[in-house]
Structures are given as structure tokens and as C-alpha cells.
Design a protein around this motif. Structure first.
Motif, short mmCIF file in Angstrom:
data_model
loop_
_atom_site.label_atom_id
_atom_site.label_comp_id
_atom_site.label_asym_id
_atom_site.label_seq_id
_atom_site.Cartn_x
_atom_site.Cartn_y
_atom_site.Cartn_z
N VAL A 185 0.33 -0.53 -17.81
CA VAL A 185 0.81 -0.50 -16.42
C VAL A 185 0.74 0.95 -15.94
CG1 VAL A 185 2.74 -0.95 -14.86
CG2 VAL A 185 2.33 -2.46 -16.83
N GLU A 186 0.16 1.15 -14.75
CA GLU A 186 0.04 2.49 -14.18
C GLU A 186 0.59 2.50 -12.76
OE1 GLU A 186 -3.94 3.85 -14.40
OE2 GLU A 186 -4.07 3.72 -16.60
N TRP A 187 1.31 3.56 -12.43
CA TRP A 187 1.86 3.70 -11.07
C TRP A 187 2.18 5.17 -10.79
CZ3 TRP A 187 4.63 2.54 -15.34
CH2 TRP A 187 5.87 3.19 -15.54
N ARG A 188 2.47 5.46 -9.54
CA ARG A 188 2.82 6.81 -9.13
C ARG A 188 4.19 6.82 -8.48
NH1 ARG A 188 -0.85 10.88 -9.04
NH2 ARG A 188 -3.03 10.35 -9.45
N GLU A 189 4.91 7.90 -8.72
CA GLU A 189 6.17 8.15 -8.02
C GLU A 189 6.12 9.59 -7.53
OE1 GLU A 189 8.83 5.47 -11.06
OE2 GLU A 189 9.87 6.93 -9.79
N GLY A 190 5.89 9.74 -6.23
CA GLY A 190 5.68 11.08 -5.69
C GLY A 190 4.39 11.64 -6.23
N PRO A 191 4.40 12.88 -6.68
CA PRO A 191 3.15 13.49 -7.18
C PRO A 191 2.84 13.12 -8.63
CG PRO A 191 4.92 15.11 -7.21
CD PRO A 191 5.51 13.87 -6.60
N SER A 192 3.78 12.47 -9.31
CA SER A 192 3.63 12.20 -10.76
C SER A 192 3.02 10.84 -11.02
CB SER A 192 5.00 12.29 -11.45
OG SER A 192 5.58 13.56 -11.26
N ARG A 193 2.23 10.76 -12.05
CA ARG A 193 1.60 9.51 -12.48
C ARG A 193 2.22 9.05 -13.78
NH1 ARG A 193 -2.93 8.60 -15.77
NH2 ARG A 193 -4.02 6.63 -15.34
N TYR A 194 2.54 7.76 -13.86
CA TYR A 194 3.21 7.21 -15.04
C TYR A 194 2.41 6.04 -15.59
CZ TYR A 194 7.25 9.83 -13.34
OH TYR A 194 8.07 10.83 -12.92
N THR A 195 2.59 5.82 -16.92
CA THR A 195 1.97 4.67 -17.58
C THR A 195 2.95 4.08 -18.58
OG1 THR A 195 1.02 5.96 -19.39
CG2 THR A 195 -0.31 5.72 -17.38
N TYR A 198 0.84 -1.19 0.00
CA TYR A 198 0.00 0.00 0.00
C TYR A 198 0.88 1.25 0.00
CZ TYR A 198 -3.35 3.51 1.56
OH TYR A 198 -4.13 4.63 1.64
N GLY A 199 0.53 2.18 -0.86
CA GLY A 199 1.31 3.41 -0.98
C GLY A 199 2.36 3.33 -2.06
N ALA A 200 2.64 2.15 -2.55
CA ALA A 200 3.63 1.98 -3.64
C ALA A 200 3.15 0.88 -4.58
CB ALA A 200 5.00 1.66 -3.08
N THR A 201 1.85 0.93 -4.94
CA THR A 201 1.27 -0.13 -5.77
C THR A 201 1.45 0.18 -7.25
OG1 THR A 201 -0.88 0.97 -5.62
CG2 THR A 201 -0.42 -0.77 -4.02
N VAL A 202 1.50 -0.90 -8.04
CA VAL A 202 1.59 -0.81 -9.50
C VAL A 202 0.46 -1.68 -10.06
CG1 VAL A 202 3.02 -1.16 -11.54
CG2 VAL A 202 4.08 -0.53 -9.35
N ALA A 232 2.07 -10.92 -20.17
CA ALA A 232 3.27 -11.38 -19.48
C ALA A 232 4.28 -10.25 -19.33
CB ALA A 232 3.87 -12.56 -20.24
N GLN A 233 4.47 -9.47 -20.43
CA GLN A 233 5.43 -8.37 -20.38
C GLN A 233 4.97 -7.28 -19.39
OE1 GLN A 233 5.95 -6.97 -24.40
NE2 GLN A 233 6.61 -8.98 -25.15
N ALA A 234 3.67 -6.99 -19.40
CA ALA A 234 3.14 -5.97 -18.49
C ALA A 234 3.31 -6.39 -17.03
CB ALA A 234 1.68 -5.70 -18.82
#
Length: 417
Positions: free
Chosen positions: A41-51, A22-26, A63-65
Motif C-alpha cells: 500500500v502506498e500513499w502520501r501525507e503532505g510532502p512525505s510518501r509512505y508504504t 483525487y489528492g488523497a488517494t491510496v 484482503a488485508q492491504a
């Protein structure tokens, strides 16, 4: 990683997996972009959201994802950082001492170190702390209950409880600082049982005190310190550490008071104690010897040897001399009885004079009534004598009624005929 039931998201997205804490989920989603099925694939690092998007046939893209998501979750969780330190028992103890350095008085630290040593002798300090289980304390407790100490008897259960409590405090501190993952010792308790009677170290009696002083001649260059310490402790009920650290600056013989400084008091309190006449005499004996020895230092009881004159007289020297005098005087040797039993005697004397336990605390400088009852006050054979004398049958008011005293006297008179 946790696989969850596919959950429909707005826009046709279906979450197929979640990795990380929790708090570092992908999260891994299945979705359609521009008419093409993809895995995202979606995740967050600090305030930024990445995909990151994966294409290809269904099996390959999923499988790759998932592989990418798992690696990202590990990175966010610190897997790429150095492994977390695995603390040893000895390292936990050193961390605990460091944390308490600014809070503890020197005497408190000395007591804690003394209570830790038996555990260190039982368990190698290099043992990893996460390997210590409640069963470890079970084995240690069993050893303490059966193994004689240097005084020839096993440790009492109430003392074992103090030692175990210190270990628990170390583990509680380690858990609070996140040095260990879980504190398995938190609920451990030393049970005494209903039939257990705590060992009570007795006080010295007045006769024994007199016998000790008789062997510790204040006219002897080798024994006057012991005489003065035993005399003052029995009169004032002061702790040995404070007595041995007593300085002439804190003694006012003209006003007949001693100011016990907070620095040498166990509870860190400054207090003023009036001096009985005999305590004044004992202090004057110390002053005479200081003049004879040409000692102009600060301590009332200074080192006996030339090389130790700059320091206070040591407790070990006092302890040895006390027990030597006890053997010479024929005073019964009782395990654990030493200078502190003179403090107990003083407490009992104050209670006998005043009948007020609060006055005992005032004289000893310890206001905790529970501590006074448990640690200092001891039952004396004549404590109940006034009760015995006052316990009589009541007068009924009938003709010829006799009190118990009168009846017993009548019985004695009748038996004498």
C-alpha cells in the motif's frame, strides 16, 4: 474506492486498486520483493510518501492491504473528523446577512429582510437547506400568485421575481462558501410571459396632490408635518427616507439649496439640490413649528410626541396620515400608491418642463435611465397632444391643394350650407 484494470509498473508492480478522492488517494500494488510475492500500500501525507507491505497467501495479503488502504483513505479524507455541518435555511440566511453587513446600506438591508420574510413564512427556517429543490420555489411562487397580501391583492410577478432572486443569491453565496454541496436553484427563473403586463403604480395627479395638501393643513399642530412632507416630496421628488432624516445642518435657506448627504441616499451619493420658492416656504413652516414647540434638535421633521422628539418623524406615521388625508379628500385609493408616487409625479413634471430624461435623473438623484423609465415616468393623457396637433397632411404643390386643416374647415363649411 475504484477498482481499475491491473496496470504493469516498472519493476513488476501491478496496481490492483485505488481508494480515496483525487489528492488523497491510496494505491494497492501487487509486487515481488526478494523473490516473495507481496501486496504493498502506498500513499502520501503532505510532502512525505509512505508504504506498508503485507505478506502471506495471496487471498489474505490482498484482503488485508485493501482494508488498510480503505481505512487510510477515509482518514485522509477526513472521515475521522467530526461530520460536516448540515445547514438549515435559517442558518444560511444568517450567514448571508453577516457576510453582507459591511457592504449593504441600512435601507438595502431593510429591503432584503422584507423580501426574505415571505419565504420564511412559507418554509420553516429549520428545514435543511439541501432539501430545498426548484419544486420548492414552484410551490412558493404559486402561493404568492394567489394569496392576497396585507394590501388585499396577490403579489405581482415582477415583485415575485425580486423575492426569488434574493433566495437564489443566498444559495449562491452558500455554494461559494461551501456550506452546501450543490446549488440546485442556480438556473431557476420566474417567467412573466408575453401577455403579462407589470403592475405600474400610478403617480398622483396635480389635482390629487392639491386635494391632499388641502386636508393636511400646515396650521394644524397634528398635520403640519404631513403637509410639509407631501409638499416637499411633490416639489423635490426626494425619497421618503432621505426626507424624514433631513437635518437643518443640510438646509441653506439663504442660498436656497439642500445638501442631501450620502448617508441617507439610497445610492450613497452626496448631492446638492436647488430649492424652488414654494419649497423654501415649506421649510420655513417647519422652522416656525420647531420654535413653537421649543424644539432645538437636528431634524426638520421631528417626532410628534414628546417621547419621540429626539428622533425623526416615522414613515409609518407619515403613511397613515397620507392615507387618512386621501380618504377625507376623496382621492381614489390605489393599491401600493403612497409617498413614492409623489416622487413619480415630480419626475413627470420635470420631464414635461425640460423634455430631457437626464434632467429628470439630475432632479431625482437617480441617473439610471432604465430605472427612470420603468419605475418613475408614467404616461399622461396630454403627452401626445403636441404630436396630434403637428400631424397634418403634406402640401402637394398642385393648384387648389389644401392642407388637412383647410380641408376639414371646408367640409364643415359645406355641411353648414
Amino acid at each position: 474506492m475504484t477498482d481499475r484494470q491491473p496496470k504493469k509498473k516498472p519493476g513488476g508492480r501491478v496496481r490492483s486498486a485505488t481508494f480515496g478522492a483525487y489528492g488523497a488517494t491510496v494505491n494497492v500494488f501487487g509486487m515481488t520483493l526478494g523473490g516473495e510475492a507481496v501486496a504493498r500500500v502506498e500513499w502520501r501525507e503532505g510532502p512525505s510518501r509512505y508504504t506498508k507491505t503485507f505478506r502471506g497467501n495471496k487471498t489474505d495479503r490482498i484482503a488485508q492491504a485493501r482494508a488498510f488502504a480503505e481505512g487510510t483513505a477515509a482518514r485522509l479524507g477526513g472521515a475521522s473528523a467530526p461530520a460536516k455541518k448540515r445547514w438549515t435555511v435559517g442558518e444560511l440566511w444568517e450567514a448571508y446577512l453577516l457576510a453582507k453587513a459591511g457592504d449593504w446600506r441600512p435601507k438595502t438591508r431593510t429591503l432584503a429582510v422584507a423580501r426574505w420574510k415571505p419565504f420564511e413564512r412559507f418554509l420553516d427556517p429549520r428545514t435543511y437547506a439541501d432539501l430545498v429543490q426548484p419544486e420548492t420555489l414552484d410551490r412558493w411562487k404559486a402561493e404568492l400568485l394567489t394569496r392576497p397580501t396585507e394590501r388585499g391583492v396577490p403579489m405581482a410577478r415582477n415583485q415575485i421575481a425580486h423575492h426569488v432572486q434574493l433566495v437564489k443569491s443566498v444559495w449562491r453565496h452558500a455554494r461559494a462558501r461551501r456550506l452546501i454541496g450543490e446549488n440546485l436553484l442556480a438556473d431557476y427563473a420566474v417567467r412573466t410571459g408575453r401577455d403579462y403586463e407589470p403592475r405600474q403604480v400610478p403617480e398622483y395627479t396635480g389635482e390629487e396632490w392639491a386635494a391632499l395638501l388641502g386636508r393636511l393643513d400646515y396650521r394644524s399642530a397634528l398635520r403640519w408635518r404631513g403637509w410639509a412632507a407631501v409638499a416637499l416630496d411633490g416639489l423635490l421628488g426626494v425619497r421618503s427616507n432621505a426626507l424624514l432624516q433631513l437635518r437643518w445642518d443640510d438646509v441653506d435657506l439663504s442660498r436656497r439649496v439642500i445638501t442631501w448627504p450620502a448617508a441617507t441616499d439610497k445610492l450613497g451619493r452626496r448631492r446638492v439640490q436647488p430649492l424652488p420658492r414654494d419649497a423654501v416656504f415649506a421649510l420655513r413652516v417647519c422652522r416656525v413649528w420647531a420654535r413653537r414647540d421649543r424644539y432645538d434638535g437636528p431634524f426638520v421633521l421631528y417626532g410628534a410626541q414628546q417621547r419621540t422628539r429626539g428622533k425623526a418623524w416615522s414613515y409609518s406615521a407619515l403613511h397613515d396620515l397620507l392615507h387618512t388625508a386621501a380618504k377625507e379628500a376623496g382621492v381614489k385609493e390605489v393599491p401600493f400608491r403612497a409617498m413614492h408616487s409623489l416622487r413619480r409625479m415630480a419626475a413627470g413634471n420635470v420631464l414635461a418642463v425640460t423634455g430631457d430624461i437626464t434632467r429628470v435623473g439630475d432632479w431625482l438623484g437617480d441617473t439610471d435611465v432604465r430605472v427612470l423609465r420603468r419605475s418613475y415616468l408614467r404616461s399622461r393623457p396630454d403627452d401626445l397632444a403636441p404630436v396630434v396637433a403637428a400631424a397634418t397632411l403634406p402640401t402637394t404643390g398642385k393648384t387648389g391643394n389644401q392642407t388637412a386643416t383647410g380641408a376639414s374647415e371646408g367640409a364643415r363649411a359645406g355641411g353648414a350650407k
